[in-house]
Design an enzyme around this catalytic site. Structure first.
Site, short mmCIF file in Angstrom:
data_model
loop_
_atom_site.label_atom_id
_atom_site.label_comp_id
_atom_site.label_asym_id
_atom_site.label_seq_id
_atom_site.Cartn_x
_atom_site.Cartn_y
_atom_site.Cartn_z
N GLU A 142 15.91 11.66 -16.24
CA GLU A 142 14.65 12.35 -15.92
C GLU A 142 13.57 12.00 -16.94
O GLU A 142 12.46 11.61 -16.59
CB GLU A 142 14.90 13.87 -15.91
CG GLU A 142 13.69 14.69 -15.60
CD GLU A 142 13.23 14.46 -14.17
OE1 GLU A 142 13.91 14.91 -13.25
OE2 GLU A 142 12.18 13.82 -13.98
N ASP A 197 10.15 9.82 -16.24
CA ASP A 197 8.84 10.46 -16.38
C ASP A 197 7.95 9.68 -17.35
O ASP A 197 6.80 9.37 -17.05
CB ASP A 197 8.99 11.90 -16.92
CG ASP A 197 9.74 12.80 -15.95
OD1 ASP A 197 10.02 12.35 -14.82
OD2 ASP A 197 10.06 13.95 -16.32
N SER A 246 10.70 14.00 -8.83
CA SER A 246 10.60 13.68 -10.26
C SER A 246 9.95 12.37 -10.53
O SER A 246 9.45 12.15 -11.62
CB SER A 246 12.00 13.48 -10.81
OG SER A 246 12.60 14.62 -11.06
N ILE A 271 -0.06 10.76 5.49
CA ILE A 271 1.30 10.34 5.88
C ILE A 271 1.66 11.12 7.14
O ILE A 271 1.63 12.36 7.13
CB ILE A 271 2.32 10.62 4.75
CG1 ILE A 271 1.85 10.04 3.41
CG2 ILE A 271 3.70 10.08 5.14
CD1 ILE A 271 1.60 8.55 3.41
N GLY A 277 -3.10 15.09 9.12
CA GLY A 277 -3.64 16.19 8.31
C GLY A 277 -2.58 16.70 7.34
O GLY A 277 -1.52 16.07 7.16
N ASP A 316 0.49 18.57 5.76
CA ASP A 316 1.78 19.05 6.28
C ASP A 316 2.68 19.45 5.11
O ASP A 316 2.47 19.00 3.99
CB ASP A 316 2.44 17.97 7.15
CG ASP A 316 2.64 16.68 6.38
OD1 ASP A 316 3.51 16.67 5.48
OD2 ASP A 316 1.91 15.69 6.64
#
Ligand code: NAG
Ligand code: NAG
Ligand code: NAG
Ligand code: NAG
Ligand code: NAG
Ligand code: NAG
Length: 592
Positions: free
Chosen positions: A292, A296, A511, A554, A572, A574
């Site tokens: 992680e 990042d 992540s 998307i 729009g 979602d």
């Protein structure tokens, strides 16, 4: 002895003056799933009680926050200083006084108290026996069924009735937090020796993208896809970006160098600063590197380079060791981190966090207070990005026979489980996409909060989705249509090529999406600062208005969970991909 006399008198004086009232339940929860009560807590075990006093002017802070974050308001960008924020969240003097009297009544003096700069939090270390007397409760040792984690907690606590107005909450009591990194382990595709062999380019949304990006996401892929190839940061003296790390996730310097050599050659030899909070560490043994943390740091800094970066490593919640009276730090990581950053005079303009958990596992009072802390960061000009979760509408399981989305309210009803802190309306929640052209990734966390009402900035976008896409009672009872809706935006979330413990691996999760999106926000902040403008701060009121045309919508894919196919990505906004993925070039023109 003499020295004690005035203190005793003071305590007696208070005892006569203070209104007496019987203890009344302040908070009661259902024993959370998977935690087993394994016996009484040792009476000498030390509990670091954190007492939250009501922030009497929080509504005023919220009003300022929305004004300075609304691009159509004359005050846009007029962020508040640390002192101005502290003044707005300071408790009423009556509350300070009442809490002081209550503590004195339990023989706790000023010298035993640690106060936050705004005086809205008090921390006192007391043995279990004393905490039990103060809170009219019984603490137990609880063990998690799935691992060796143990905590000292209770399922309810009480305060004298007259204190209810002066104390918002006290933790650790009912908080059985299971903060985890949103690195979907199921999307950890292991060693990847070579970038995809695919050569040539494809054209997406009018931009040339390397064909290899269809199977392997690199910093260049993201800059191509999101239209930031030619941008050169210029405000590196003022601008900075930060990533949070918890749970012994260490960001490795050597891995970053390998990543830079592979993907951002100009950045080789540049590094990041580490801020240690609450006993956090950053072990540099190569094998101790965290997937992680490395993900990042590598992607956020790789995109934002040469913008300076900081990695916050926050300790806390170590395993509880029964039969010891050693005080240990068991502050919950969200507060420990917030305590630290809110106390700083200057802050990074962009921060990404890829950790979270199901909203229902965090007591509502605590979630609201932590969320109020995020509002303070926004008011001070910080853009906070949060992964929306890696389990679709709840557990990621499309099979009704095996799904595990059960409420923790005693009913064990099946309901969608939104994630926290993504559900806080003062953060920007980042969902995930995959492939080129992009579709929703099937694990992208999304849904509707059960704690936070829908903020006004989302009203029109979310109402349109609910009325057009979910007519005729689809999923009725499984989600809260009046809740804060998640996510706000999205970015690629799978097949990220990183270096972990010296190996190339392919990794995914929201992540990955959150630090990637944060990298582009940091570039937008750079553009603003380079033009002498203030940073963007809390993003959402901008994103849902002027920002709308800066996103690629998307419109396909869905993210299953809780025994259902989940929501669909649609035209729009979602609840799978939010407003869509960023077009940096367009957003830059919008924010300048
Ligand atoms: C990085 O540092 C090494 C050793 O000092 C040096 O040889 C190399 O040229 C540097 N690379 C870059 C890109 O600055
Ligand atoms: C760092 O991690 C390594 C590998 O897990 C471990 O052996 C070592 O003890 C750790 N060092 C510290 C100071 O915790
Ligand atoms: C690290 O912190 C120091 C001191 O505050 C600062 O001068 C330097 O620019 C920082 N470096 C990075 C990469 O953030
Ligand atoms: C809910 O589940 C818990 C834990 O699995 C169980 O102890 C409890 O009896 C269940 N309650 C109901 C109402 O089914
Ligand atoms: C909703 O119900 C109406 C009336 O029964 C029907 O005409 C319509 O097709 C339904 N819409 C969807 C999306 O199922
Ligand atoms: C999602 O789209 C599929 C295919 O168009 C459709 O059958 C399904 O009803 C939609 N589900 C929801 C929840 O809108």
């Amino acid at each position: 002895m003499l020295a004690r006399v005035p203190y005793l008198l003071a305590v007696l004086g208070i005892a006569f003056a203070a209104p007496h009232s019987a203890p009344k339940i302040k908070e009661r929860i259902h024993a959370p799933r998977d935690w087993i009560n394994v016996g009484d807590a040792p009476s000498n075990h030390v509990v670091p009680l954190r007492i939250a006093l009501p922030q009497s002017n929080f509504q005023e802070l919220e009003r300022h926050l929305y004004e300075i974050s609304d691009p159509d308001n004359v005050r846009y960008g007029e962020h508040l200083s640390k002192e101005e924020v502290e003044e707005l969240v300071a408790p009423h003097p009556d509350s300070v006084h009442a809490v002081n009297e209550w503590l004195a009544g339990h023989d706790i003096s000023e010298g035993d108290c640690v106060r936050s700069p705004a005086k809205d939090w008090i921390t006192v270390h007391v043995p279990v026996a004393k905490a039990e007397a103060m809170l009219d409760t019984k603490f137990h040792v609880w063990k998690h069924a799935k691992d060796e984690d143990s905590v000292v907690r209770t399922t309810s606590y009480s305060l004298p009735e007259h204190m209810h107005a002066h104390i918002e909450l006290i933790q650790p009591t009912t908080l059985f937090s299971r903060l985890t990194g949103y690195r979907a382990t199921s999307h950890f595709s292991g060693a990847q020796e070579h970038p995809a062999a695919t050569s040539g380019t494809i054209t997406v949304n009018g931009h040339e993208v390397d064909a290899s990006c269809t199977t392997t996401i690199t910093v260049s892929c993201l800059k191509q896809l999101y239209n930031a190839v030619d941008y050169v940061p210029a405000a590196t003296q003022k601008n900075s970006i930060a990533l949070t790390g918890y749970l012994d996730q260490f960001a490795n310097f050597a891995d970053l160098q390998q990543f830079y050599a592979d993907q951002v050659p100009a950045a080789v030899n540049s590094t990041f600063n580490v801020t240690f909070i609450n006993g956090g560490v950053n072990n540099q043994t190569l094998s101790a590197a965290g997937g992680e943390a490395d993900l990042d740091v590598q992607f956020a800094l790789g995109i934002a380079f040469p913008t300076p970066g900081t990695f916050y490593t926050t300790g806390g919640s170590p395993p509880f060791i029964p039969d010891t009276d050693e005080p240990f730090n068991d502050n919950e990581p969200y507060d420990a981190w917030l305590d630290y950053v809110l106390a700083q005079k200057t802050l990074p303009q962009t921060i990404s966090t890829s950790y979270g958990e199901n909203e229902q596992t965090v007591p509502e009072s605590y979630a609201k207070r932590v969320c109020a802390g995020f509002a303070q960061l926004g008011a001070r000009g910080v853009s906070l990005l949060v992964g929306s979760g890696d389990a679709g509408v709840g557990d990621g399981d499309p099979d009704p026979a095996t799904q595990t989305c059960l409420t923790n309210d005693g009913r064990n009803a099946t309901e969608f489980l939104p994630g926290f802190p993504a559900s806080c309306p003062f953060v920007t929640a980042v969902g995930g996409t995959t492939n080129i052209p992009e579709v929703a990734v099937d694990f992208s966390g999304g849904g509707f909060s059960n704690y936070f009402a829908r903020p006004s900035y989302q009203e029109s976008a979310v109402t349109e989705f609910l009325t057009k896409q979910l007519p005729n009672g689809t999923y009725e009872g499984l989600y809260n249509p009046a809740g804060r809706a998640i996510p706000d935006v999205s970015a690629q979330a799978d097949y990220f090529r990183i270096f972990l413990s010296g190996q190339v691996v392919s990794i995914g999760g929201t992540s990955a999406a959150s630090p990637a999106f944060a990298g582009f926000v940091s570039l937008l902040n750079d553009a603003r600062l380079s033009h002498g403008l203030p940073p963007l701060g809390f993003l959402n009121p901008l994103l849902y208005t002027r920002g709308l045309s800066g996103f690629h919508d998307i419109t396909s894919g869905n993210a299953p969970g809780c025994g259902t196919p989940g929501f669909n990505a649609t035209v729009g906004w979602d609840p799978v991909t939010g407003l869509g993925t960023p077009d940096f070039g367009k957003l830059k023109n919008i924010v300048l």
